[in-house]
Design a protein around this motif. Structure first.
Motif, PDB file in Angstrom:
ATOM      1  N   PRO A  44       3.885   1.240  -2.243  1.00 29.54           N
ATOM      2  CA  PRO A  44       2.465   1.466  -2.565  1.00 29.54           C
ATOM      3  C   PRO A  44       1.551   0.341  -2.126  1.00 29.54           C
ATOM      4  O   PRO A  44       0.414   0.585  -1.704  1.00 29.54           O
ATOM      5  CB  PRO A  44       2.482   1.610  -4.088  1.00 29.54           C
ATOM      6  CG  PRO A  44       3.861   2.076  -4.415  1.00 29.54           C
ATOM      7  CD  PRO A  44       4.754   1.409  -3.415  1.00 29.54           C
ATOM      8  N   SER A  45       2.025  -0.911  -2.219  1.00 30.80           N
ATOM      9  CA  SER A  45       1.180  -2.039  -1.827  1.00 30.80           C
ATOM     10  C   SER A  45       0.800  -1.962  -0.354  1.00 30.80           C
ATOM     11  O   SER A  45      -0.344  -2.246   0.022  1.00 30.80           O
ATOM     12  CB  SER A  45       1.892  -3.365  -2.109  1.00 30.80           C
ATOM     13  OG  SER A  45       3.123  -3.424  -1.399  1.00 30.80           O
ATOM     14  N   LEU A  46       1.735  -1.552   0.488  1.00 32.62           N
ATOM     15  CA  LEU A  46       1.454  -1.461   1.922  1.00 32.62           C
ATOM     16  C   LEU A  46       0.527  -0.288   2.225  1.00 32.62           C
ATOM     17  O   LEU A  46      -0.349  -0.392   3.080  1.00 32.62           O
ATOM     18  CB  LEU A  46       2.755  -1.322   2.705  1.00 32.62           C
ATOM     19  CG  LEU A  46       2.600  -1.385   4.228  1.00 32.62           C
ATOM     20  CD1 LEU A  46       2.124  -2.771   4.648  1.00 32.62           C
ATOM     21  CD2 LEU A  46       3.907  -1.042   4.935  1.00 32.62           C
ATOM     22  N   ILE A  47       0.715   0.828   1.519  1.00 34.58           N
ATOM     23  CA  ILE A  47      -0.200   1.964   1.691  1.00 34.58           C
ATOM     24  C   ILE A  47      -1.622   1.533   1.378  1.00 34.58           C
ATOM     25  O   ILE A  47      -2.568   1.841   2.121  1.00 34.58           O
ATOM     26  CB  ILE A  47       0.220   3.136   0.784  1.00 34.58           C
ATOM     27  CG1 ILE A  47       1.558   3.715   1.244  1.00 34.58           C
ATOM     28  CG2 ILE A  47      -0.851   4.226   0.782  1.00 34.58           C
ATOM     29  CD1 ILE A  47       2.078   4.807   0.343  1.00 34.58           C
ATOM     30  N   THR A  48      -1.790   0.806   0.275  1.00 34.63           N
ATOM     31  CA  THR A  48      -3.124   0.341  -0.113  1.00 34.63           C
ATOM     32  C   THR A  48      -3.703  -0.592   0.937  1.00 34.63           C
ATOM     33  O   THR A  48      -4.875  -0.481   1.314  1.00 34.63           O
ATOM     34  CB  THR A  48      -3.063  -0.374  -1.472  1.00 34.63           C
ATOM     35  OG1 THR A  48      -2.473   0.494  -2.451  1.00 34.63           O
ATOM     36  CG2 THR A  48      -4.455  -0.774  -1.941  1.00 34.63           C
ATOM     37  N   LEU A  49      -2.883  -1.535   1.437  1.00 37.31           N
ATOM     38  CA  LEU A  49      -3.362  -2.476   2.447  1.00 37.31           C
ATOM     39  C   LEU A  49      -3.791  -1.757   3.721  1.00 37.31           C
ATOM     40  O   LEU A  49      -4.884  -2.013   4.245  1.00 37.31           O
ATOM     41  CB  LEU A  49      -2.269  -3.495   2.764  1.00 37.31           C
ATOM     42  CG  LEU A  49      -2.547  -4.422   3.958  1.00 37.31           C
ATOM     43  CD1 LEU A  49      -3.795  -5.248   3.722  1.00 37.31           C
ATOM     44  CD2 LEU A  49      -1.339  -5.310   4.242  1.00 37.31           C
ATOM     45  N   VAL A  50      -2.955  -0.875   4.234  1.00 37.46           N
ATOM     46  CA  VAL A  50      -3.254  -0.227   5.516  1.00 37.46           C
ATOM     47  C   VAL A  50      -4.437   0.714   5.399  1.00 37.46           C
ATOM     48  O   VAL A  50      -5.326   0.714   6.259  1.00 37.46           O
ATOM     49  CB  VAL A  50      -2.018   0.519   6.048  1.00 37.46           C
ATOM     50  CG1 VAL A  50      -2.347   1.244   7.338  1.00 37.46           C
ATOM     51  CG2 VAL A  50      -0.873  -0.471   6.291  1.00 37.46           C
ATOM     52  N   ARG A  51      -4.480   1.524   4.333  1.00 39.58           N
ATOM     53  CA  ARG A  51      -5.580   2.480   4.222  1.00 39.58           C
ATOM     54  C   ARG A  51      -6.923   1.766   4.079  1.00 39.58           C
ATOM     55  O   ARG A  51      -7.931   2.178   4.650  1.00 39.58           O
ATOM     56  CB  ARG A  51      -5.339   3.468   3.076  1.00 39.58           C
ATOM     57  CG  ARG A  51      -5.487   2.894   1.680  1.00 39.58           C
ATOM     58  CD  ARG A  51      -5.140   3.917   0.600  1.00 39.58           C
ATOM     59  NE  ARG A  51      -6.113   5.006   0.539  1.00 39.58           N
ATOM     60  CZ  ARG A  51      -6.076   5.987  -0.366  1.00 39.58           C
ATOM     61  NH1 ARG A  51      -5.086   6.029  -1.259  1.00 39.58           N
ATOM     62  NH2 ARG A  51      -7.001   6.912  -0.389  1.00 39.58           N
ATOM     63  N   PHE A  52      -6.943   0.659   3.315  1.00 39.21           N
ATOM     64  CA  PHE A  52      -8.202  -0.070   3.153  1.00 39.21           C
ATOM     65  C   PHE A  52      -8.499  -0.943   4.360  1.00 39.21           C
ATOM     66  O   PHE A  52      -9.666  -1.192   4.678  1.00 39.21           O
ATOM     67  CB  PHE A  52      -8.184  -0.900   1.865  1.00 39.21           C
ATOM     68  CG  PHE A  52      -8.579  -0.089   0.661  1.00 39.21           C
ATOM     69  CD1 PHE A  52      -9.903   0.086   0.323  1.00 39.21           C
ATOM     70  CD2 PHE A  52      -7.616   0.535  -0.106  1.00 39.21           C
ATOM     71  CE1 PHE A  52     -10.270   0.854  -0.762  1.00 39.21           C
ATOM     72  CE2 PHE A  52      -7.956   1.310  -1.203  1.00 39.21           C
ATOM     73  CZ  PHE A  52      -9.288   1.467  -1.536  1.00 39.21           C
ATOM     74  N   GLY A  53      -7.453  -1.421   5.047  1.00 38.14           N
ATOM     75  CA  GLY A  53      -7.694  -2.158   6.282  1.00 38.14           C
ATOM     76  C   GLY A  53      -8.333  -1.279   7.338  1.00 38.14           C
ATOM     77  O   GLY A  53      -9.277  -1.692   8.029  1.00 38.14           O
ATOM     78  N   ILE A  54      -7.844  -0.043   7.466  1.00 38.85           N
ATOM     79  CA  ILE A  54      -8.439   0.909   8.413  1.00 38.85           C
ATOM     80  C   ILE A  54      -9.880   1.213   8.019  1.00 38.85           C
ATOM     81  O   ILE A  54     -10.789   1.210   8.856  1.00 38.85           O
ATOM     82  CB  ILE A  54      -7.598   2.201   8.450  1.00 38.85           C
ATOM     83  CG1 ILE A  54      -6.231   1.934   9.063  1.00 38.85           C
ATOM     84  CG2 ILE A  54      -8.335   3.294   9.233  1.00 38.85           C
ATOM     85  CD1 ILE A  54      -5.264   3.092   8.935  1.00 38.85           C
ATOM     86  N   ALA A  55     -10.101   1.459   6.719  1.00 37.52           N
ATOM     87  CA  ALA A  55     -11.452   1.759   6.249  1.00 37.52           C
ATOM     88  C   ALA A  55     -12.391   0.575   6.461  1.00 37.52           C
ATOM     89  O   ALA A  55     -13.549   0.745   6.864  1.00 37.52           O
ATOM     90  CB  ALA A  55     -11.407   2.143   4.774  1.00 37.52           C
TER      91      ALA A  55
END
Length: 293
Positions: A44-55
């Motif tokens: 979950p931590s990586l999902i949060t990082l990548v999705r918000f990094g893209i955004a």
């Protein structure tokens, strides 16, 4: 304590604000199924990082060097990070439907928070709060015993409660796109620190080709970047309590998409629990809880 500034809002702007928030709930409703699929491959931590990094990259042109704005972005980012992450962890153990409806308890969290801050709360609200707790209990016993995911999801509801309140406080002071950029970059910075401390191996370029990029791109662009600006702009014209009524549509959309995509169904007990939560939400809001101090 900073309080939101009450500004006159035309009916047209209020309608546009309502439509923006409704559109956001529709996109949020699709995210539950996507996140549940993605956490099978990455934490979950990586999902949060990548999705918000893209955004965050989508809003890089709107980012400004302003010390106050940076502080606000980190504050909002902390609450966003808490909400998205606890919800993602919860989906490891619980179902999409239960996650969506338990998350919707942040709608009741807002009037509770206002009461703690000294605002008047009527008897009807406490009836609604008891009804909501009954609904959560029914959902928790829908076919399977209560699990750790339900508890994590309650943490998401608390984080979203604090985020919606603080967003209402800050939206009058900043441009919607600028504030969106600040909170997205704030969330990304916090998520990066978490991944670095706990799953640093995922920061190595060699691990990037194995990530579920289609799901992460959808989460980053549509259910994070676009929804954040919709919510930030919409809450300029719709107060927190009124907005919370609209946010009850999120679990409804989530249930629809869960049924269509993965054929996940609520049992009779789950339906009664979901109905109790939504009824409690509408009861409290329609009873006349004020939007602003």
């Amino acid at each position: 304590m900073t309080t939101p500034i009450t500004l006159p809002v035309s009916p047209r702007l209020r309608l546009l604000g309502l439509l923006a928030l409704i559109s956001g709930t529709l996109l949020w409703g699709t995210s539950f199924v996507v996140v549940q699929g993605a956490i099978a491959d990455v934490p979950p931590s990586l999902i949060t990082l990548v999705r918000f990094g893209i955004a965050a990259l989508c809003f890089l042109p709107f980012l400004k060097r302003d010390r106050r704005l940076i502080g606000v972005g980190l504050e909002l980012g902390l609450w966003i990070m808490g909400g998205y992450t606890t919800q993602a962890i919860g989906l490891i153990y619980t179902t999409v439907n239960r996650s969506a409806f338990i998350t919707s308890l942040y709608v009741l969290g807002i009037p509770i928070l206002f009461w703690l801050l000294g605002r008047s709360v009527g008897r009807v609200f406490w009836i609604g709060a008891g009804l909501a707790l009954l609904g959560v209990g029914l959902l928790s016993y829908d076919g399977t015993p209560p699990n750790l995911g339900d508890l994590w999801t309650l943490g998401a509801a608390l984080s979203y409660t604090l985020y919606i309140w603080r967003l209402e406080v800050h939206t009058p002071s900043f441009n919607a796109l600028t504030l969106t950029a600040a909170q997205l970059w704030g969330t990304t910075a916090i998520a990066l620190l978490w991944v670095f401390l706990g799953q640093a191996e995922y920061l190595m370029p060699s691990s990037w080709p194995t990530l579920p990029w289609p799901a992460l791109m959808y989460l980053g662009i549509f259910t994070t970047a676009f929804t954040t600006v919709l919510q930030t702009w919409g809450q300029r014209f719709v107060g927190a309590s009124q907005a919370s009524i609209i946010y009850t549509l999120e679990p409804v959309w989530a249930s629809i998409f869960a049924f269509v995509v993965i054929n996940e169904r609520l049992g009779i007990q789950g339906i009664l629990g979901a109905a109790a939560i939504l009824s409690a939400t509408l009861l409290c809001q329609l009873a006349g809880q004020s939007d602003r101090p």
